[in-house]
Design a protein around this motif. Structure first.
Motif, mmCIF file in Angstrom:
data_model
loop_
_atom_site.group_PDB
_atom_site.id
_atom_site.type_symbol
_atom_site.label_atom_id
_atom_site.label_comp_id
_atom_site.label_asym_id
_atom_site.label_seq_id
_atom_site.Cartn_x
_atom_site.Cartn_y
_atom_site.Cartn_z
ATOM 1 N N GLU A 116 0.833 -1.201 0.000
ATOM 2 C CA GLU A 116 0.000 0.000 0.000
ATOM 3 C C GLU A 116 0.873 1.257 0.000
ATOM 4 O OE1 GLU A 116 -3.451 2.185 2.707
ATOM 5 O OE2 GLU A 116 -2.912 0.104 3.145
ATOM 6 N N PHE A 117 1.947 1.241 0.805
ATOM 7 C CA PHE A 117 2.857 2.387 0.862
ATOM 8 C C PHE A 117 3.535 2.627 -0.491
ATOM 9 C CE2 PHE A 117 7.290 3.766 1.389
ATOM 10 C CZ PHE A 117 7.049 5.081 1.764
ATOM 11 N N VAL A 118 4.030 1.565 -1.115
ATOM 12 C CA VAL A 118 4.711 1.696 -2.411
ATOM 13 C C VAL A 118 3.763 2.283 -3.458
ATOM 14 C CG1 VAL A 118 5.728 0.381 -4.319
ATOM 15 C CG2 VAL A 118 6.422 -0.095 -1.964
ATOM 16 N N ILE A 119 2.554 1.773 -3.506
ATOM 17 C CA ILE A 119 1.569 2.278 -4.470
ATOM 18 C C ILE A 119 1.212 3.727 -4.149
ATOM 19 C CG2 ILE A 119 -0.795 2.043 -5.337
ATOM 20 C CD1 ILE A 119 -0.482 -1.020 -4.766
ATOM 21 N N ALA A 120 0.948 4.011 -2.876
ATOM 22 C CA ALA A 120 0.558 5.369 -2.469
ATOM 23 C C ALA A 120 1.664 6.374 -2.774
ATOM 24 C CB ALA A 120 0.204 5.391 -0.980
ATOM 25 N N LEU A 123 12.764 10.682 5.972
ATOM 26 C CA LEU A 123 13.029 9.285 5.653
ATOM 27 C C LEU A 123 14.506 9.037 5.932
ATOM 28 C CD1 LEU A 123 12.395 6.561 4.051
ATOM 29 C CD2 LEU A 123 13.067 7.831 2.025
ATOM 30 N N MET A 124 14.794 8.014 6.715
ATOM 31 C CA MET A 124 16.189 7.670 7.000
ATOM 32 C C MET A 124 16.532 6.386 6.256
ATOM 33 S SD MET A 124 16.976 8.905 10.812
ATOM 34 C CE MET A 124 18.644 8.482 10.487
ATOM 35 N N GLN A 125 17.703 6.414 5.618
ATOM 36 C CA GLN A 125 18.107 5.265 4.814
ATOM 37 C C GLN A 125 19.622 5.254 4.672
ATOM 38 O OE1 GLN A 125 17.208 5.161 0.511
ATOM 39 N NE2 GLN A 125 15.535 3.808 1.104
ATOM 40 N N ARG A 126 20.241 4.111 5.000
ATOM 41 C CA ARG A 126 21.690 3.949 4.861
ATOM 42 C C ARG A 126 22.478 5.070 5.522
ATOM 43 N NH1 ARG A 126 22.531 2.133 -1.451
ATOM 44 N NH2 ARG A 126 21.827 -0.014 -1.222
ATOM 45 N N GLY A 127 22.018 5.538 6.674
ATOM 46 C CA GLY A 127 22.731 6.577 7.395
ATOM 47 C C GLY A 127 22.477 7.992 6.914
ATOM 48 N N LYS A 186 -7.628 0.570 -5.707
ATOM 49 C CA LYS A 186 -8.065 0.634 -4.301
ATOM 50 C C LYS A 186 -7.275 1.682 -3.532
ATOM 51 C CE LYS A 186 -9.711 -4.096 -3.921
ATOM 52 N NZ LYS A 186 -9.462 -5.427 -3.362
ATOM 53 N N VAL A 187 -5.974 1.750 -3.774
ATOM 54 C CA VAL A 187 -5.151 2.748 -3.091
ATOM 55 C C VAL A 187 -5.447 4.134 -3.645
ATOM 56 C CG1 VAL A 187 -2.794 3.488 -2.566
ATOM 57 C CG2 VAL A 187 -3.370 1.045 -2.540
ATOM 58 N N ARG A 188 -5.643 4.237 -4.941
ATOM 59 C CA ARG A 188 -5.967 5.538 -5.551
ATOM 60 C C ARG A 188 -7.243 6.121 -4.936
ATOM 61 N NH1 ARG A 188 -4.476 7.957 -10.473
ATOM 62 N NH2 ARG A 188 -3.606 6.017 -11.296
ATOM 63 N N ALA A 189 -8.202 5.276 -4.622
ATOM 64 C CA ALA A 189 -9.471 5.732 -4.048
ATOM 65 C C ALA A 189 -9.290 6.371 -2.670
ATOM 66 C CB ALA A 189 -10.455 4.564 -3.960
ATOM 67 N N LEU A 190 -8.155 6.123 -2.009
ATOM 68 C CA LEU A 190 -7.887 6.714 -0.687
ATOM 69 C C LEU A 190 -7.614 8.212 -0.768
ATOM 70 C CD1 LEU A 190 -5.573 3.923 0.783
ATOM 71 C CD2 LEU A 190 -8.030 4.268 1.209
ATOM 72 N N LYS A 191 -7.161 8.678 -1.941
ATOM 73 C CA LYS A 191 -6.893 10.105 -2.184
ATOM 74 C C LYS A 191 -6.061 10.723 -1.057
ATOM 75 C CE LYS A 191 -10.914 10.472 -5.018
ATOM 76 N NZ LYS A 191 -11.961 11.190 -5.588
ATOM 77 N N LEU A 192 -4.881 10.177 -0.845
ATOM 78 C CA LEU A 192 -4.005 10.615 0.233
ATOM 79 C C LEU A 192 -3.198 11.845 -0.162
ATOM 80 C CD1 LEU A 192 -2.611 7.115 1.274
ATOM 81 C CD2 LEU A 192 -4.501 8.385 2.325
ATOM 82 N N THR A 193 -2.766 12.579 0.835
ATOM 83 C CA THR A 193 -1.810 13.660 0.633
ATOM 84 C C THR A 193 -0.408 13.071 0.819
ATOM 85 O OG1 THR A 193 -1.692 14.272 2.968
ATOM 86 C CG2 THR A 193 -3.441 15.329 1.637
ATOM 87 N N PRO A 194 0.614 13.762 0.351
ATOM 88 C CA PRO A 194 1.978 13.272 0.588
ATOM 89 C C PRO A 194 2.299 13.101 2.084
ATOM 90 C CG PRO A 194 2.001 14.871 -1.173
ATOM 91 C CD PRO A 194 0.609 14.899 -0.586
ATOM 92 N N ASP A 195 1.737 13.960 2.937
ATOM 93 C CA ASP A 195 1.939 13.818 4.386
ATOM 94 C C ASP A 195 1.264 12.556 4.916
ATOM 95 O OD1 ASP A 195 3.476 16.176 4.841
ATOM 96 O OD2 ASP A 195 1.644 17.369 4.689
ATOM 97 N N GLN A 196 0.108 12.216 4.391
ATOM 98 C CA GLN A 196 -0.576 10.992 4.807
ATOM 99 C C GLN A 196 0.177 9.751 4.332
ATOM 100 O OE1 GLN A 196 -4.354 12.186 3.070
ATOM 101 N NE2 GLN A 196 -5.300 12.220 5.110
ATOM 102 N N VAL A 197 0.832 9.863 3.195
ATOM 103 C CA VAL A 197 1.666 8.760 2.726
ATOM 104 C C VAL A 197 2.830 8.569 3.702
ATOM 105 C CG1 VAL A 197 3.151 7.914 0.857
ATOM 106 C CG2 VAL A 197 0.986 9.058 0.315
ATOM 107 N N LEU A 208 1.777 6.483 6.472
ATOM 108 C CA LEU A 208 1.833 5.072 6.078
ATOM 109 C C LEU A 208 3.249 4.522 6.246
ATOM 110 C CD1 LEU A 208 -0.140 4.397 2.762
ATOM 111 C CD2 LEU A 208 -0.375 3.200 4.923
ATOM 112 N N LEU A 209 4.245 5.327 5.902
ATOM 113 C CA LEU A 209 5.636 4.918 6.070
ATOM 114 C C LEU A 209 5.914 4.578 7.532
ATOM 115 C CD1 LEU A 209 8.602 4.560 5.185
ATOM 116 C CD2 LEU A 209 8.868 7.036 5.496
ATOM 117 N N LEU A 210 5.391 5.382 8.441
ATOM 118 C CA LEU A 210 5.603 5.125 9.867
ATOM 119 C C LEU A 210 4.972 3.793 10.279
ATOM 120 C CD1 LEU A 210 5.029 8.731 11.277
ATOM 121 C CD2 LEU A 210 7.201 7.610 10.654
ATOM 122 N N LYS A 211 3.813 3.466 9.727
ATOM 123 C CA LYS A 211 3.174 2.164 9.998
ATOM 124 C C LYS A 211 4.027 1.023 9.444
ATOM 125 C CE LYS A 211 -1.603 3.789 9.933
ATOM 126 N NZ LYS A 211 -2.889 3.735 9.216
#
Length: 169
Positions: free
Chosen positions: A64-68, A78-82, A134-145, A148-151
């Motif tokens: 869901e996160f990747v699609i969103a 976002l933290m990645q590889r230091g 299904k994910v498109r129907a959620l109509k998320l903002t970038p902040d809401q995405v 999802l990353l935190l989840k």
């Protein structure tokens, strides 16, 4: 007259199939400038996606996160590889239809040269246009995405804690 109409419809159908973009073309058009041809990104500027998308594609919240992220973009740390990234990623949902998003994500997942060494990730099921819809129907903002990353991170750390961390606090 009916034969000409049928022939015309067949030609239109054939042309529309020939114009359908493949995953590599979509990646080149929308992703490569930041994430580079090999999915490694630019350390400290744009995160790598070569391994993470494969890993995230193997469980529901990750998918869901990747699609969103692809559809709506991402805003937040976002933290990645230091490295800490806090650059906004645009969403491409207005430029790609559901089938194209699924095609793009499947192409990324299929890149064997992008596999992380010693990765134990189970192969992911292919993304589908229905799943994207299904994910498109959620109509998320970038902040809401980002929420999802935190989840996703909470789920990943719960099943794969850092060394020295107890799984059951």
């Amino acid at each position: 007259m009916k034969k000409k109409a049928a022939l015309a419809l067949m030609l239109v159908g054939a042309l529309s199939l020939s114009f359908a973009a493949d995953g590599e073309t979509l990646y080149t058009q929308y992703c490569q400038a930041c994430h580079q041809a090999n999915g490694e990104g630019i350390p400290g500027t744009y995160p790598f996606i070569s391994g993470p998308i494969k890993n995230l594609s193997s469980f529901d919240v990750g998918r869901e996160f990747v699609i969103a992220t692809t559809l709506f973009g991402l805003q937040g740390e976002l933290m990645q590889r230091g490295y800490t990234y806090n650059t906004a990623m645009p969403g491409y949902g207005q430029m790609m239809n559901d089938e194209e998003v699924a095609t793009l994500l499947n192409w990324i997942v299929e890149q064997t040269s992008w596999r992380r060494r010693n990765a134990t990730t189970q192969p992911a099921q292919p993304f589908t246009a229905e799943e994207v819809a299904k994910v498109r129907a959620l109509k998320l903002t970038p902040d809401q995405v980002h929420e999802l990353l935190l989840k996703v991170e909470a789920q990943m750390h719960g099943t794969n804690p850092a060394p020295g961390q107890n799984q059951n606090p």
